[in-house]
Structures are given as structure tokens and as C-alpha cells.
Design a protein around this motif. Structure first.
Motif, short mmCIF file in Angstrom:
data_model
loop_
_atom_site.label_atom_id
_atom_site.label_comp_id
_atom_site.label_asym_id
_atom_site.label_seq_id
_atom_site.Cartn_x
_atom_site.Cartn_y
_atom_site.Cartn_z
N SER A 70 0.61 -1.29 -0.07
CA SER A 70 -0.01 0.09 -0.20
C SER A 70 0.74 1.34 -0.08
CB SER A 70 -0.83 0.24 1.29
OG SER A 70 -1.89 -0.90 1.14
N ALA A 71 2.02 1.22 0.73
CA ALA A 71 3.03 2.31 0.64
C ALA A 71 3.27 2.58 -0.73
CB ALA A 71 4.13 2.33 1.63
N ILE A 72 3.77 1.54 -1.51
CA ILE A 72 4.44 1.69 -2.74
C ILE A 72 3.21 2.21 -3.57
CG2 ILE A 72 5.16 0.42 -4.66
CD1 ILE A 72 7.37 -0.74 -3.22
N ALA A 73 2.04 1.70 -3.56
CA ALA A 73 0.98 2.15 -4.44
C ALA A 73 0.84 3.70 -4.24
CB ALA A 73 -0.30 1.58 -4.09
N LYS A 74 0.94 4.20 -2.96
CA LYS A 74 0.74 5.60 -2.66
C LYS A 74 2.05 6.55 -3.29
CE LYS A 74 -2.24 5.23 1.39
NZ LYS A 74 -2.49 5.09 2.75
N ALA A 75 3.27 5.68 -3.16
CA ALA A 75 4.44 6.32 -3.67
C ALA A 75 4.34 6.65 -5.29
CB ALA A 75 5.69 5.39 -3.22
N LYS A 76 3.88 5.64 -5.95
CA LYS A 76 3.72 5.63 -7.19
C LYS A 76 2.57 6.86 -7.53
CE LYS A 76 5.02 1.14 -8.70
NZ LYS A 76 4.76 -0.32 -8.94
N LYS A 77 1.57 6.82 -7.04
CA LYS A 77 0.73 7.84 -7.09
C LYS A 77 1.34 9.25 -7.10
CE LYS A 77 -3.92 6.14 -6.32
NZ LYS A 77 -4.72 5.48 -5.35
N LEU A 78 2.04 9.41 -6.01
CA LEU A 78 2.59 10.86 -5.52
C LEU A 78 3.68 11.16 -6.69
CD1 LEU A 78 2.77 12.81 -3.15
CD2 LEU A 78 4.65 11.85 -2.28
N ALA A 79 4.42 10.21 -7.10
CA ALA A 79 5.40 10.35 -8.06
C ALA A 79 4.63 10.81 -9.54
CB ALA A 79 6.16 9.31 -8.54
N GLU A 80 3.33 10.29 -9.78
CA GLU A 80 2.70 10.49 -11.09
C GLU A 80 2.18 11.99 -10.75
OE1 GLU A 80 0.44 6.72 -11.79
OE2 GLU A 80 -0.90 8.32 -12.45
N LEU A 81 1.53 12.37 -9.79
CA LEU A 81 1.21 13.57 -9.37
C LEU A 81 2.20 14.90 -9.38
CD1 LEU A 81 -1.79 14.43 -8.35
CD2 LEU A 81 -0.58 14.43 -6.25
N ASN A 82 3.30 14.49 -9.17
CA ASN A 82 4.38 15.25 -9.24
C ASN A 82 5.20 15.24 -10.48
OD1 ASN A 82 5.14 16.88 -6.56
ND2 ASN A 82 4.22 15.14 -6.25
N GLU A 83 4.74 14.42 -11.64
CA GLU A 83 5.18 13.95 -12.91
C GLU A 83 6.74 13.91 -12.88
OE1 GLU A 83 4.03 17.74 -15.01
OE2 GLU A 83 2.05 16.92 -15.19
N VAL A 84 7.34 13.11 -11.89
CA VAL A 84 8.57 12.44 -11.87
C VAL A 84 8.67 11.15 -11.92
CG1 VAL A 84 9.59 14.37 -10.69
CG2 VAL A 84 8.74 12.64 -9.33
N ASP A 85 9.68 10.47 -12.37
CA ASP A 85 10.00 9.20 -12.46
C ASP A 85 10.72 8.67 -11.18
OD1 ASP A 85 8.87 8.36 -14.87
OD2 ASP A 85 10.61 8.97 -16.06
N VAL A 86 10.37 7.90 -10.44
CA VAL A 86 10.90 7.19 -9.11
C VAL A 86 10.90 5.75 -9.51
CG1 VAL A 86 11.38 6.87 -7.02
CG2 VAL A 86 10.54 8.99 -7.79
N THR A 87 12.08 4.89 -9.23
CA THR A 87 12.08 3.36 -9.52
C THR A 87 11.80 2.91 -7.87
OG1 THR A 87 13.68 3.26 -11.00
CG2 THR A 87 13.41 1.29 -9.90
N PHE A 88 10.59 2.47 -7.81
CA PHE A 88 9.93 1.91 -6.56
C PHE A 88 10.13 0.29 -6.49
CE2 PHE A 88 7.69 5.86 -6.56
CZ PHE A 88 8.22 6.60 -5.48
N VAL A 89 11.01 -0.16 -5.62
CA VAL A 89 11.18 -1.70 -5.49
C VAL A 89 10.43 -2.32 -4.48
CG1 VAL A 89 12.78 -3.45 -5.41
CG2 VAL A 89 13.50 -1.51 -6.45
N GLY A 90 9.54 -3.19 -4.47
CA GLY A 90 8.64 -3.74 -3.52
C GLY A 90 9.46 -4.95 -2.86
N SER A 91 10.13 -4.84 -1.82
CA SER A 91 10.99 -5.78 -1.22
C SER A 91 11.38 -5.59 -0.05
CB SER A 91 12.34 -5.79 -2.08
OG SER A 91 13.14 -7.11 -1.45
N ASP A 92 11.31 -7.01 0.84
CA ASP A 92 12.18 -6.83 2.22
C ASP A 92 13.67 -6.51 2.11
OD1 ASP A 92 13.15 -7.79 4.62
OD2 ASP A 92 11.20 -8.67 4.88
N LEU A 93 13.88 -5.67 2.73
CA LEU A 93 15.42 -5.04 2.75
C LEU A 93 16.27 -6.14 3.23
CD1 LEU A 93 15.02 -1.64 4.03
CD2 LEU A 93 15.94 -1.96 1.85
N PHE A 94 15.79 -7.38 3.98
CA PHE A 94 16.59 -8.38 4.56
C PHE A 94 16.68 -9.44 3.17
CE2 PHE A 94 15.71 -6.13 8.15
CZ PHE A 94 17.06 -6.22 8.77
#
Ligand SMILES: C[S@@+](CC[C@H](N)C(=O)[O-])C[C@H]1O[C@@H](n2cnc3c(N)ncnc32)[C@H](O)[C@@H]1O
Length: 199
Positions: free
Chosen positions: A63-87
Motif C-alpha cells: 500500500s505504501a508503494i501504491a501511494k508512492a507511485k501515485k505521488l510520483a505521478e502527481l508530481n510528474e517525476v520518475d522514481v523506481t520503486f522496488v517492492g522488497s523486504d530489505l533483508f
């Protein structure tokens, strides 16, 4: 726990960047690559992408990634969001100009040192490691962050993992925060910035 919190309406930590990024704005140059770990809902990655940096944000809550993607879209920027456990993520080595970790205090000393070492390894020689979070004094303020003292850091905690780095900033201080509904009020904070050796 995180997924449950992020699944609710709105941005839990707001959409403005962590003030640490504004305070240390001079560290960020257009065109640099940044790895932002535990990126959350995108507020920090989007801010840096708007400044012209190439950002990879790793976060495990869908859900955080979905919101992050929306925020990037709204601000018209590209960010690579990776869905993963850091460990479990396959961290690139010597890859990023800056490796950034803001409020990722979800593990005790052993897990924390593991993540700090991974951050150091992922930073290119001569690049920066930037870490920001709460000190143990935050338990007295109770204005956000973990309730487990073992997850909080003090200046000396950075000594062993980063002993070969040039430490530029290692500072504990108190300041007001206003980030969404989760980090609000006087807080006990720590900033750590170090340069990875070139050889
Ligand atoms: C306090 S929030 C901070 C989010 C973001 N850095 C910010 O400042 O807005 C901590 C974040 O760590 C993420 N997280 C916790 N454990 C994780 C793990 N093992 N792997 C990846 N992300 C994790 C949570 O989902 C949450 O987004």
C-alpha cells in the motif's frame, strides 16, 4: 503492521520530505543516483526526483508503494520503486552516489548493523551514506517512532560499521516535527552523514 497502517486513507507521514533532506540540501546534486531504503509512501524519493536525482526506493508494504507511485505521478517525476523486504533484496554493490535511510528503526542492533553494512556496500567509493532517525531520548517525547529502546540510535552506534568512512556529520539534537499524523511534536533526532573511502 506497516501494511495495515498504510492501507488506511491518506499519507501517514504526509507528502512533504523529511526536514533532514532540506537541512542537508547541499549534499544532493542533479543527476546523482540515490538509493532510499524503507522509502514508505514516496515523500522523500519524489522530493529528490523533483531536484533531478535518479532515485531507487525500496519498501516492502504494497500500500505504501501504491501511494508512492501515485505521488510520483502527481508530481510528474520518475522514481523506481522496488517492492522488497530489505533483508531479502539483492542489493547492488558500489552502485549509488548516495545511500539514504530515513526513520528505518524497525530492528534492534544486530539487524540495524546488517542494514548499515548493506548501505555502505551499496554506496559507490567516494559516495555518501546518509542516515536520520530518533535517539533513545525520543521515548521521553513519545511523538513518533518505535517504543523499543533497542531500535533507537546514538552517535557512538555508528562507530564500528562506518569506522573506515570520513564522518562529516554525527549530531544528536531536538527539533519540532510535523510529518502527517505519525511524527508530530518535539523530537529527539540524530543526523549521520559519512563519505565512503575511495580505496
Ligand atoms: C517510519 S516508516 C518511514 C518511511 C519513510 N522513510 C519516511 O520517512 O516517510 C518505516 C518504513 O519502513 C518500512 N519497512 C519496515 N520493515 C521493512 C523491511 N524489512 N523491508 C523494507 N521496508 C521495511 C515500513 O513499511 C515503513 O514504510
Amino acid at each position: 503492521m506497516w501494511e495495515e497502517r498504510f492501507a488506511k486513507k491518506g499519507y501517514l507521514f504526509g507528502t512533504e520530505p523529511v526536514p533532514f533532506l532540506l537541512k542537508h540540501d547541499a549534499c544532493f546534486q542533479k543527476g546523482q543516483s540515490v538509493l532510499s531504503i524503507a522509502e514508505g509512501e514516496g515523500r522523500n524519493g519524489v522530493h529528490l526526483a523533483k531536484k533531478g536525482l535518479h532515485v531507487t526506493g525500496v519498501e516492502f508494504a504494497p500500500s505504501a508503494i501504491a501511494k508512492a507511485k501515485k505521488l510520483a505521478e502527481l508530481n510528474e517525476v520518475d522514481v523506481t520503486f522496488v517492492g522488497s523486504d530489505l533483508f531479502e533484496w539483492n542489493w547492488p554493490q558500489d552502485a549509488f552516489d548516495i545511500t539514504l535511510g530515513l526513520f528505518f528503526q524497525f530492528v534492534g542492533p544486530e539487524g540495524r548493523d546488517t542494514l548499515w553494512r548493506k548501505m555502505l556496500d551499496a554506496t559507490r567509493p567516494g559516495g555518501l551514506i546518509m542516515i536520520h532517525g530518533y535517539t533513545p531520548k525520543q521515548l521521553e517525547f513519545g511523538t513518533g517512532g518505535p517504543s523499543n529502546a533497542a531500535n533507537l540510535y546514538s552517535k557512538a552506534d555508528f562507530d564500528s560499521v562506518f569506522e573506515e568512512c570520513d564522518v562529516l556529520i554525527n549530531e544528536e539534537y531536538e527539533a519540532e516535527q510535523r510529518s502527517g499524523s505519525a511524527h508530530v511534536g518535539m523530537s529527539a533526532l540524530i543526523d549521520f552523514i559519512a563519505r565512503k573511502p575511495t580505496a
